[in-house]
Design a protein around this motif. Structure first.
Motif, PDB file in Angstrom:
ATOM      1  N   GLU A 111       0.915  -1.089   0.018  1.00 27.34           N
ATOM      2  CA  GLU A 111      -0.052  -0.093  -0.169  1.00 27.34           C
ATOM      3  C   GLU A 111       0.701   1.174   0.165  1.00 27.34           C
ATOM      4  O   GLU A 111       0.520   2.290  -0.647  1.00 27.34           O
ATOM      5  CB  GLU A 111      -0.930  -0.110   1.208  1.00 27.34           C
ATOM      6  N   LYS A 112       2.035   1.081   0.861  1.00 25.65           N
ATOM      7  CA  LYS A 112       2.788   2.235   0.712  1.00 25.65           C
ATOM      8  C   LYS A 112       3.339   2.661  -0.327  1.00 25.65           C
ATOM      9  O   LYS A 112       3.538   3.770  -1.236  1.00 25.65           O
ATOM     10  CB  LYS A 112       4.128   1.945   1.812  1.00 25.65           C
ATOM     11  N   GLU A 113       3.838   1.430  -1.574  1.00 25.05           N
ATOM     12  CA  GLU A 113       4.529   1.916  -2.726  1.00 25.05           C
ATOM     13  C   GLU A 113       3.590   2.504  -3.644  1.00 25.05           C
ATOM     14  O   GLU A 113       3.842   3.309  -4.185  1.00 25.05           O
ATOM     15  CB  GLU A 113       5.123   0.555  -3.291  1.00 25.05           C
ATOM     16  N   SER A 114       2.085   1.704  -3.248  1.00 26.13           N
ATOM     17  CA  SER A 114       1.158   2.390  -4.608  1.00 26.13           C
ATOM     18  C   SER A 114       1.049   3.961  -4.068  1.00 26.13           C
ATOM     19  O   SER A 114       0.638   4.691  -4.966  1.00 26.13           O
ATOM     20  CB  SER A 114      -0.081   1.589  -4.229  1.00 26.13           C
ATOM     21  N   PHE A 115       0.784   4.000  -2.678  1.00 24.96           N
ATOM     22  CA  PHE A 115       0.434   5.748  -2.432  1.00 24.96           C
ATOM     23  C   PHE A 115       1.787   6.467  -2.810  1.00 24.96           C
ATOM     24  O   PHE A 115       1.683   7.581  -3.289  1.00 24.96           O
ATOM     25  CB  PHE A 115       0.096   5.689  -0.776  1.00 24.96           C
ATOM     26  N   MET A 116       2.778   5.985  -2.592  1.00 27.71           N
ATOM     27  CA  MET A 116       3.992   6.835  -3.000  1.00 27.71           C
ATOM     28  C   MET A 116       4.174   7.165  -4.449  1.00 27.71           C
ATOM     29  O   MET A 116       4.408   8.243  -4.682  1.00 27.71           O
ATOM     30  CB  MET A 116       5.182   6.248  -2.455  1.00 27.71           C
ATOM     31  N   HIS A 117       3.655   6.113  -5.293  1.00 29.18           N
ATOM     32  CA  HIS A 117       3.901   6.365  -6.519  1.00 29.18           C
ATOM     33  C   HIS A 117       2.703   7.500  -6.986  1.00 29.18           C
ATOM     34  O   HIS A 117       3.412   8.478  -7.666  1.00 29.18           O
ATOM     35  CB  HIS A 117       3.329   5.076  -7.251  1.00 29.18           C
ATOM     36  N   GLN A 118       1.442   7.568  -6.553  1.00 26.05           N
ATOM     37  CA  GLN A 118       0.605   8.516  -6.729  1.00 26.05           C
ATOM     38  C   GLN A 118       1.042  10.043  -6.205  1.00 26.05           C
ATOM     39  O   GLN A 118       1.203  11.254  -6.891  1.00 26.05           O
ATOM     40  CB  GLN A 118      -0.555   8.265  -6.148  1.00 26.05           C
ATOM     41  N   ALA A 119       1.619   9.833  -5.200  1.00 25.69           N
ATOM     42  CA  ALA A 119       2.076  10.891  -4.142  1.00 25.69           C
ATOM     43  C   ALA A 119       3.306  11.825  -4.743  1.00 25.69           C
ATOM     44  O   ALA A 119       3.402  12.861  -5.077  1.00 25.69           O
ATOM     45  CB  ALA A 119       2.425  10.570  -2.752  1.00 25.69           C
ATOM     46  N   THR A 122       4.295  11.282  -8.070  1.00 20.33           N
ATOM     47  CA  THR A 122       3.701  11.777  -9.468  1.00 20.33           C
ATOM     48  C   THR A 122       3.087  13.311  -9.286  1.00 20.33           C
ATOM     49  O   THR A 122       2.993  14.160  -9.893  1.00 20.33           O
ATOM     50  CB  THR A 122       2.960  10.954 -10.212  1.00 20.33           C
ATOM     51  N   LEU A 123       2.198  13.236  -8.268  1.00 23.95           N
ATOM     52  CA  LEU A 123       1.323  14.513  -7.969  1.00 23.95           C
ATOM     53  C   LEU A 123       2.450  15.828  -7.330  1.00 23.95           C
ATOM     54  O   LEU A 123       2.236  16.901  -7.897  1.00 23.95           O
ATOM     55  CB  LEU A 123       0.274  14.357  -6.763  1.00 23.95           C
ATOM     56  N   ALA A 124       3.378  15.342  -6.673  1.00 27.88           N
ATOM     57  CA  ALA A 124       4.305  16.241  -6.261  1.00 27.88           C
ATOM     58  C   ALA A 124       5.071  16.936  -7.350  1.00 27.88           C
ATOM     59  O   ALA A 124       5.231  18.034  -7.256  1.00 27.88           O
ATOM     60  CB  ALA A 124       4.956  15.758  -4.915  1.00 27.88           C
ATOM     61  N   MET A 125       5.478  16.092  -8.086  1.00 31.34           N
ATOM     62  CA  MET A 125       6.462  16.516  -9.132  1.00 31.34           C
ATOM     63  C   MET A 125       5.427  17.537 -10.213  1.00 31.34           C
ATOM     64  O   MET A 125       5.885  18.299 -10.354  1.00 31.34           O
ATOM     65  CB  MET A 125       6.811  15.192 -10.091  1.00 31.34           C
ATOM     66  N   SER A 126       4.429  17.027 -10.401  1.00 28.59           N
ATOM     67  CA  SER A 126       3.371  17.862 -11.316  1.00 28.59           C
ATOM     68  C   SER A 126       3.352  19.196 -10.587  1.00 28.59           C
ATOM     69  O   SER A 126       3.201  20.127 -11.477  1.00 28.59           O
ATOM     70  CB  SER A 126       2.186  17.246 -11.553  1.00 28.59           C
ATOM     71  N   PHE A 127       3.354  19.338  -9.309  1.00 23.02           N
ATOM     72  CA  PHE A 127       3.103  20.647  -8.584  1.00 23.02           C
ATOM     73  C   PHE A 127       4.202  21.575  -8.252  1.00 23.02           C
ATOM     74  O   PHE A 127       4.086  22.840  -8.317  1.00 23.02           O
ATOM     75  CB  PHE A 127       2.223  20.445  -7.445  1.00 23.02           C
ATOM     76  N   LEU A 186      10.180   1.112  -6.500  1.00 20.61           N
ATOM     77  CA  LEU A 186       9.658   2.502  -6.776  1.00 20.61           C
ATOM     78  C   LEU A 186      10.936   3.397  -7.379  1.00 20.61           C
ATOM     79  O   LEU A 186      10.720   4.345  -8.254  1.00 20.61           O
ATOM     80  CB  LEU A 186       9.122   3.125  -5.790  1.00 20.61           C
ATOM     81  N   ILE A 187      11.990   3.154  -6.598  1.00 25.08           N
ATOM     82  CA  ILE A 187      13.043   4.067  -6.857  1.00 25.08           C
ATOM     83  C   ILE A 187      13.627   3.615  -8.342  1.00 25.08           C
ATOM     84  O   ILE A 187      14.017   4.389  -9.039  1.00 25.08           O
ATOM     85  CB  ILE A 187      14.199   3.717  -5.949  1.00 25.08           C
ATOM     86  N   ASP A 188      13.547   2.310  -8.623  1.00 24.19           N
ATOM     87  CA  ASP A 188      14.246   1.982 -10.013  1.00 24.19           C
ATOM     88  C   ASP A 188      13.306   2.278 -11.084  1.00 24.19           C
ATOM     89  O   ASP A 188      13.614   2.422 -12.202  1.00 24.19           O
ATOM     90  CB  ASP A 188      14.546   0.411  -9.908  1.00 24.19           C
ATOM     91  N   LYS A 189      11.983   2.528 -10.655  1.00 23.93           N
ATOM     92  CA  LYS A 189      10.919   2.940 -11.807  1.00 23.93           C
ATOM     93  C   LYS A 189      11.131   4.304 -12.115  1.00 23.93           C
ATOM     94  O   LYS A 189      10.826   4.617 -13.258  1.00 23.93           O
ATOM     95  CB  LYS A 189       9.685   2.586 -11.213  1.00 23.93           C
TER      96      LYS A 189
END
Length: 1638
Positions: free
Chosen positions: A1286-1294, A1296-1301, A1332-1335
């Protein structure tokens, strides 16, 4: 011919006639003289006299010129001319005696400031000129008349002095006499004499004897008069001429003048420097400074060099002390004159490098009051420049003028510090000048508070203000300003977290002031004098408020120990304690503790006896055995008591106490019920027990009361022997004086009252108590027998009633001691007491069963005796330490059948009883009666608990409430409490009536603070007991409860602590409800609105109430484990205790998880959100720590506590509601609480995470506040998710969102996004989320770039350093400590909003004693947040509103230029202050005439008037003088019209007026653009200029332009054609002033 001329002359035709008839002035003199004599005799119009006198003056002057011309031209006709002159001389003598002298005698000139408008003054002026012309025409022949006139003037001055000295009044009350000149007339005539003498007119020679006599009278006038106008006239005109007349006598006369000025004007001793005026400001009046300023040219000549024989005031300390007094004077003009003197001396010293050394008369003082040296002139000039600048700026009311100068005070203070290389630059007494001017400035909230704070923080070891003899400033000015409660309020709006010490900066500084002051003295004798004189200074200011006295008493208590106060000083402390009688009881007790602590620190035990000390101790009402104050006194007695001064004839303290006991019991008993009391006995009882405890606490043979004991085992046995001796003979000694018996019992009662305070276990270990018990056992039976004999004795005398009350009180105490097992040595004692109790019950039953048909005094006293007996009985059986009340069966039967329905009636017949005494009897009876009823219903029960009986008793309670007062009210309310339990189920209406009546009664006694709090707490216990609160919500009694709650909440806004007792009682009810395992909190808990009210309570009080509360809070905080805090805390509870109590209760309910809790929580949250919305509607943008901020913070804190009991539906509902409010709130604490709540919900229910991502997708919702909150939520939530998947899934979205902002258009959003991205990525690395880091390998480069970015590095570091990003863990930090203390503290919330976990736990213990596991811990297990500093980051977006000042706010610096709206010192003395009455308007700029007759608009006229006065225009011409009286005019002129010469010239009269002024030599200048107008920059103004201004629209008419000598124009660069007439006039006036005067 003369007759024809005489007939043709009328007063209004004199000037016209003279224009044509002066060709033959000799022929006119006689008819004019005769006309003038008739006019004076007929008391004609003053204006006619003036006109006629002017004509005579012109004639005489013409005759004088012709006589001189003819004498020079033709000396052969001397006989004929001499004959003509003889005739003229006779006419002139008639003119003097018939016109001049009578006119001068009858005139009464007006005030000097009305000159030019007062016709009487014009008459005096004209008559003086006429008199001098007559005297000068014939020289030798007029000497006798001159002498008569001079003596008349001297007599007038003597009469004025005599009148002023006798009646101490001004010139308006001088003696009226037809033969005497008015004092102004005499001064004016003498002025003309000396002017003529100065012109060397032979007739007007002033003999030396006249000059001496006049100088003496001038000194008398200056010494006596309080009339500043007379003094101004004498000093400004006459005295300089008298001094200049005899240059050889100038030094001696200046010396005499100074001796008089420097002496006390109220003294009749004469010039004596020992009575210097500088000793008291009251002896200094403005005329002293007026005289010094008028004589400045003599005392301080412009050349800087004094004659060797002239006194040098610069080097005299008394002069400088006088200047200091003037600078501190209440009168503004006096201050200006003193400043003029200071500036004049400084100017001379700096210009001519004069060495000055004005040493103080105190030889020990190494620093002169004033000194100047060429070697130090640079530093001295800078220091004095700052000093003068600050003093002058204080004359202005605008704070912004003075505020930039505040930092300069530091340099002035440092100038008083001793220097290694020489004396201090400034004597410390000059600081008192500056501080006093600040203390009484109009800006109390800024200047006064700042100055008081700075003074209280002075380091007197560096600044020798006290060592240099300025203690009187503390006793006077400082105490006076500290007497004002307003200075203790908070300074400004708090924008940062404020500790308790910062609530009142002035109050906090005062706490340490007297300690530092006393420590500043190197000489102990000086310190003692300072401390001794401090008390009378405090007493000199009556009516100290609660706030100043609270801080003052604490400050006195902080003074280090010093043997300073003798009996006189200690007695003053007693008087101060007595003056606190109007204070609330708890506060009075706390302050009394502080004052007693001060006495213990400062008393000189060798100068105070034990008896005197006991008098002071006895005044402290809160002194009770076992209290902290009692323990403190015992400790003090143990150490210092043995050094107390012994009474005369006593060999030891024990001997003195023995004699005091003997004196007390031998004293005559006071007569009358109202005066009966045990006050003196109470004092003695306390001191007996205190000294005994101190004695027994010391080691053997080292005790306080050591000495020759004789046959007594201990000193206490010896001291109590007189009591034992009397008590043992009470019943058996038939001839024992009743007064001695009474006094003995009162003293015994006072002693026993003190020892019953402690618990049984403590009493048995107490040597003092056991000695008293042992002595009592020896005579207990005798005492009980005496008590029973007094009870059974019938009487109708009130003095016997007071004795009976003492007996009953003794009986009650004996029962208490018996039940505690203290009388256990002899078993017969207890049985004997039981027998007496049985007899008392039987007696009460018998008397109360009788029908008392008569209302005699004897009958009513019998009823009082019976009810008192019953009261003793119930206390005997209700006085056990256990809850079980064991009543013998026979006694219970007696009590069940007893009748106590009878009231105490007013005795019939003619009785000698006052209403007050009768009221006391009634209240005493009812108090005991209802205590008995309470016992019967609660313990005896049987018939007492029947519905009919209880209902009747309740009605009786309600009716009796109207006739009782004092503690009887408490007994009735307590009885109502138990009666409501019996009556409520069947008859709620009577219960409602009892609550209503009792509530009104409680409100009516608010002024009696001691009784009020007891009655209020009893009422809360009665009206909010469980059976009442459990009533159905729609019932009448429930509605009544709701009404009372609203009223209590309203009172709580002004009276701290009121709501606490209500909420505390309600919390007990809630805890009782949830203890039932079957309860459903949704339905079983009533009055849920109280839950909400308690959670968000915290009044925003008025400033005075808040200041009072702050003072008490500081008192309790600074006196922890001290007597003062113990007394204050007995009643006072901080406002945050209300919330602490409710939050603790709410936590208990949430942790219990009862049925219906989720539904109740949702209901509470909905109500809380409605309140939050209502607050937002009041004001959307609010400041830090404002009312709106505090309420919202409390709401979200409560929601966080409720969060654990939310079910899924409630959580979803609340999540959406909270996200919807993220757009509105910008205050950091509320923003963080909301974000924390969202994180907790999302962690509990991960399926709701989609709501967050959905919010992001809505472009319309993307406000700065919302975006930054979402970013914060994902930042603190991601690292704490437990499941790795769940953490990896949440971090992925988080991520991506932070980068866009990071590419957002708003800078704040970009900054938040960059910080979040760095934090999230770092968290991924730390938790090894390798997939996630490798992705996203490119994210690492982005993080490195952000870390190395220079543009946002500083701001990003601040954001990342914020505790919410850096240290906060939403799960581990989830505790009450974080919610209510740590997080608000880190968000800069004010200290009073913080609730520590200690307070929460203490409130929980007071509500419930059961132990349980709480779902939210009280304290944080980790200390990471505690190590953080308060954050300063704030969101600044389109919807945000910051409360903090911008970084570009005003910065106060110590150097540089500042505003100075001050007149140069050479111009500080107004010209009319020392001007010649006959030459009004003789100021700089007086030759300019401004003509405004063509202007219509009055605001323009008012502005021009103000400008004219500022630049010294001589005459201001108006089209109508009434314009100056209009509001529009005066709103801009600001009183300038009072200081200008006004003249009226109507527009129609302008042409002749201009022509006339041209004849008088004036250049006519118009302000107008014409074909030939001159540029103002090229025109040179002449001194005598008339300036004509045109109309606002039409300008100057053409016909008037033709009359002008020149028109000037103002060059323009803009498009608009012309300037406003006010602006144009101001520019022209300034240009004239610049050219002519500057």
């Amino acid at each position: 011919m003369a007759a024809s001329i005489d007939n043709s002359l009328q007063p209004n035709s004199y000037q016209t006639f003279l224009r044509y008839a002066l060709l033959n002035p000799t022929s006119l003199l006689e008819p004019l003289t005769e006309s003038a004599i008739r006019l004076v005799k007929q008391d004609g119009e003053v204006s006619d006299k003036i006109e006629l006198a002017s004509a005579l003056l012109a004639v005489i002057e013409e005759l004088a010129h012709r006589s001189e011309d003819e004498t020079r031209a033709d000396g052969n006709q001397s006989d004929r001319k001499e004959h003509a002159l003889v005739n003229i001389n006779e006419l002139l003598e008639r003119l003097l005696t018939g016109v001049c002298i009578p006119s001068l005698q009858s005139s009464r000139p007006g005030d000097i400031h009305d000159r030019g408008r007062d016709t009487d003054f014009q008459l005096v002026h004209t008559m003086c000129e006429l008199t001098l012309s007559c005297l000068g025409f014939r020289r030798d022949e007029m000497v006798a008349v001159r002498d008569i006139l001079f003596m008349m003037c001297i007599k007038s001055l003597q009469t004025y002095c005599h009148s002023a000295k006798l009646s101490h009044i001004d010139r308006d009350k001088t003696l009226e006499s037809g033969e005497d000149f008015h004092v102004f007339t005499s001064l004016e005539l003498l002025n003309y004499f000396f002017e003529a003498a100065g012109k060397h007119i032979p007739t007007i020679v002033i003999p030396q004897v006249w000059s001496d006599k006049l100088f003496s009278e001038i000194l008398r006038i200056l010494n006596i008069t309080r009339d500043k106008t007379v003094c101004s006239r004498v000093v400004g005109i006459l005295l300089p001429k008298v001094l200049s007349h005899s240059i050889n006598l100038l030094p001696d006369r200046l010396k005499l003048l100074w001796d008089q000025l420097s002496c006390d004007p109220n003294s009749e001793v004469g010039p004596d420097k020992s009575k210097a005026i500088v000793s008291a400001t009251s002896g200094c009046h403005s005329n002293t400074f007026l005289t010094l300023c008028g004589m400045a040219d003599f005392f301080f000549p412009a050349g800087g060099t004094l004659n060797a024989d002239v006194i040098d005031l610069k080097s005299i300390d008394v002069f400088w002390n006088l200047v200091q007094i003037g600078l501190k004077h209440d009168d503004s003009m006096t201050r200006k004159r003193a400043m003029y003197l200071l500036n004049r001396v400084l100017d001379l010293c700096s210009k001519f490098n004069i060495e000055v050394m004005a040493h103080n008369s105190n030889d020990k003082d190494i620093c002169p009051v004033f000194w100047w040296s060429a070697a130090n002139s640079g530093n001295l000039q800078d220091i004095w420049a700052d000093f003068i600048l600050m003093v002058e700026a204080l004359e202005e009311t605008q704070v912004h003028v003075f505020k930039p100068l505040m930092p300069r005070l530091k340099g002035i203070i440092e100038a008083t510090f001793p220097r290694e290389t020489g004396r201090p630059y400034l004597h410390s007494s000059w600081l008192t000048v500056l501080f006093q001017r600040c203390f009484f400035h109009e800006s109390k909230n800024t200047v006064v508070k700042w100055a008081v704070l700075e003074f209280l923080k002075l380091n007197f070891k560096q600044c020798p203000l006290l060592e240099q003899g300025n203690r009187e400033f503390i006793y006077g000015s400082l105490l006076k300003v500290l007497h004002d409660s307003g200075v203790y309020s908070r300074i400004g709006q708090p924008e940062i977290n404020m500790e308790a010490e910062g609530r009142s900066p002035v109050g906090t500084a005062l706490l340490k002031f007297f300690k530092s002051s006393s420590q500043a003295f190197s000489d102990n004798s000086e310190k003692v004098c300072f401390l001794v004189d401090l008390l009378p200074a405090i007493q000199s200011y009556s009516g100290w408020g609660t706030v100043p006295m609270t801080y003052l008493c604490q400050s006195l208590a902080n003074i280090p120990a010093c043997k300073a106060w003798d009996w006189t000083s200690v007695k003053r402390v007693r008087d101060i304690i007595a003056s606190l009688v109007t204070f609330p009881t708890h506060l009075r007790g706390a302050l009394s503790c502080c004052l007693i602590e001060t006495v213990l620190n400062l008393i000189d035990v060798s100068q105070v006896t034990l008896h005197q000390f006991a008098i002071v101790i006895g005044t402290v009402e809160c002194l009770k055995r076992g209290s902290l104050l009692w323990q403190q006194l015992v400790g003090w007695f143990t150490i210092f008591g043995k050094d107390l001064k012994l009474e005369d004839g006593c060999s030891s303290l024990a001997d003195g106490l023995y004699r005091s006991v003997c004196s007390c019991i031998d004293a005559q008993a006071p007569q009358g019920y109202s005066s009966a009391g045990v006050i003196d006995a109470n004092h003695l009882a306390k001191i007996l027990l205190l000294t005994a405890e101190a004695h027994f606490a010391a080691e053997e043979n080292e005790g306080l009361l050591r000495g020759n004991l004789g046959d007594y085992p201990t000193p206490l046995h010896k001291m109590l022997y007189p009591i034992q001796d009397v008590v043992c003979r009470l019943h058996s000694h038939a001839y024992l004086p009743s007064s001695k018996a009474d006094q003995t019992l009162k003293l015994l009662l006072a002693i026993l009252n003190q020892i019953t305070v402690d618990r049984k276990e403590e009493l048995q270990k107490d040597t003092t108590t056991m000695v008293i018990i042992y002595i009592m056992e020896q005579c207990l039976e005798e005492l009980l027998s005496y008590i029973m004999s007094k009870i059974t004795m019938e009487t109708d005398d009130l003095i016997h009633v007071s004795r009976l009350m003492v007996c009953f009180d003794l009986m009650e105490i004996l029962s208490s001691l018996t039940h505690r097992g203290l009388f256990g040595i002899h078993s017969s004692v207890k049985q004997y007491l039981e027998d007496q109790v049985t007899k008392m019950a039987q007696l009460a039953s018998r008397i109360l069963a009788e029908e008392h048909k008569d209302n005699s005094m004897q009958s009513q006293i019998k009823k009082l005796t019976a009810i008192s007996c019953l009261w003793c009985v119930i206390h005997h059986y209700n006085n056990t330490d256990t809850n079980d009340v064991c009543i013998p069966k026979d006694m219970k039967a007696v009590l069940a059948s007893i009748n106590i329905n009878q009231r105490f009636e007013r005795p019939s017949g003619d009785i000698n009883v006052s209403t007050q005494d009768l009221g006391k009897l009634v209240s005493t009876y009812e108090e005991k009666r209802w205590e008995c009823v309470h016992f019967m219903v609660n313990v005896v029960q049987d018939s007492w608990t029947s519905h009919e009986k209880c209902e009747w008793l309740m009605e009786e309670c309600i009716s009796v409430l109207d006739i009782v007062y004092g503690s009887a009210i408490l007994s009735i309310i307590n009885c109502l409490e138990i009666l409501i339990q019996q009556v409520l189920p069947a008859n709620a209406s009577i219960c409602i009536d009892s609550m209503d009546i009792t509530w009104r009664l409680v409100n009516d006694i608010q002024t009696d603070s001691g009784l009020y709090w007891l009655a209020y707490m009893a009422f809360i216990k009665m009206a909010f007991q469980n059976c009442v609160l459990a009533a159905p919500a729609n019932s009448d009694i429930s509605q009544k409860v709701h009404t009372i709650v609203l009223e209590i909440c309203k009172i709580a806004e002004q009276k701290p602590g009121v709501l606490y007792f209500l909420i505390s009682r309600y919390c007990q009810y809630v805890v009782t409800v949830i203890e039932n395992e079957d309860c459903d909190v949704e339905t079983d808990i009533n009055h849920v609105d109280l839950l909400i009210q308690g959670c968000i309570y915290g009044p925003i009080q008025r400033r005075d109430h808040r200041t009072s509360q702050d003072s008490i809070s500081i008192l309790m905080k600074n006196s922890v484990n001290k007597p003062a805090s113990e007394v204050a805390r007995s009643v006072i509870k901080p406002d945050n205790c209300v919330r602490a109590s409710m939050i603790s209760t709410l936590l208990t309910v949430v942790s219990k998880k009862p049925k219906g809790m989720s539904t109740l929580a949702k209901r509470l949250c909905q109500d809380l959100l409605k309140k939050a919305m209502a607050v937002s509607e009041i004001r959307k943008h609010y400041l830090l720590n404002s009312y709106q901020h505090r309420i919202k913070q409390r709401i979200w804190q409560t929601i966080l506590v409720l969060q654990p009991c939310f079910d899924k539906d409630t959580s979803e509902f609340m999540l959406k509601e909270v996200i919807g409010t993220l757009t509105s709130d910008c205050q950091l604490s509320i923003k963080n609480l909301k974000e924390w709540f969202v994180v907790l919900v999302l962690l509990k229910y991960p399926e709701f995470q989609s709501i967050i991502w959905q919010v992001i997708e809505k472009d319309a919702a993307r406000t700065v506040n919302l975006m930054t909150s979402i970013i914060s939520i994902i930042t603190i939530m991601g690292p704490v998710i437990e499941s790795k998947r769940e953490k990896e899934s949440f971090m992925h979205q988080a991520l991506t969102l932070a980068m866009s902002f990071t590419m957002a258009g708003n800078f704040t959003v970009r900054l938040y996004a960059q910080a979040a991205f760095q934090r999230l990525w770092t968290s991924c690395e730390q938790q090894n989320l390798t997939e996630l880091i490798d992705k996203y390998p490119g994210f690492q480069k982005c993080v490195e770039f952000m870390q190395n970015s220079r543009h946002t590095d500083r701001l990003k570091e601040r954001l990342l350093g914020n505790f919410f990003y850096f240290k906060f863990d939403p799960l581990q930090d989830y505790s009450l400590e974080t919610i209510f203390h740590t997080l608000p503290f880190l968000c800069n919330v004010i200290e009073e909003e913080l609730i520590s976990p200690d307070i929460l736990q203490a409130e929980l213990c007071s509500i419930s004693s059961s132990e349980m596991d709480f779902i939210i811990p009280f304290r944080n297990e980790r200390d990471d947040l505690k190590m953080c500093e308060p954050g300063t980051w704030k969101v600044r977006g389109p919807t945000a509103h910051s409360s903090s000042s911008s970084e570009s706010a005003d910065v106060i610096v110590n150097t540089g230029d500042v505003q100075k709206k001050i007149t140069p010192w050479t111009e500080t003395l107004l010209s009319h202050d020392l001007d010649d009455i006959g030459s009004y308007g003789n100021r700089k700029g007086g030759k300019l005439i401004l003509v405004t007759s063509l202007i219509d608009k009055r605001p323009n006229l008012g502005g021009l008037c103000r400008t004219s006065e500022i630049f010294g225009v001589g005459t201001f011409v108006l089209g109508n003088l009434q314009y100056a009286e209009s509001h529009d005019f005066q709103s801009l002129s600001v009183t300038a019209e009072k200081w200008l010469q006004l003249q009226e010239v109507k527009p129609s009269d302008l042409r002749p007026y201009l022509l006339e002024m041209r004849k008088q030599g004036y250049t006519l200048v118009g302000v107008e653009q014409t074909a030939n107008s001159t540029n103002i920059t090229q025109y040179r103004f002449l001194e005598k200029t008339l300036l004509l201004l045109g109309n606002e629209k039409e300008g100057i008419p053409v016909d008037l332009i033709q009359l002008l000598d020149v028109c000037v124009e103002i060059p323009q660069l803009g498009i608009i054609r012309s300037l406003n007439v006010h602006v144009s006039g101001a520019l022209l006036i300034w240009e004239y002033t610049r050219q002519q005067l500057l």
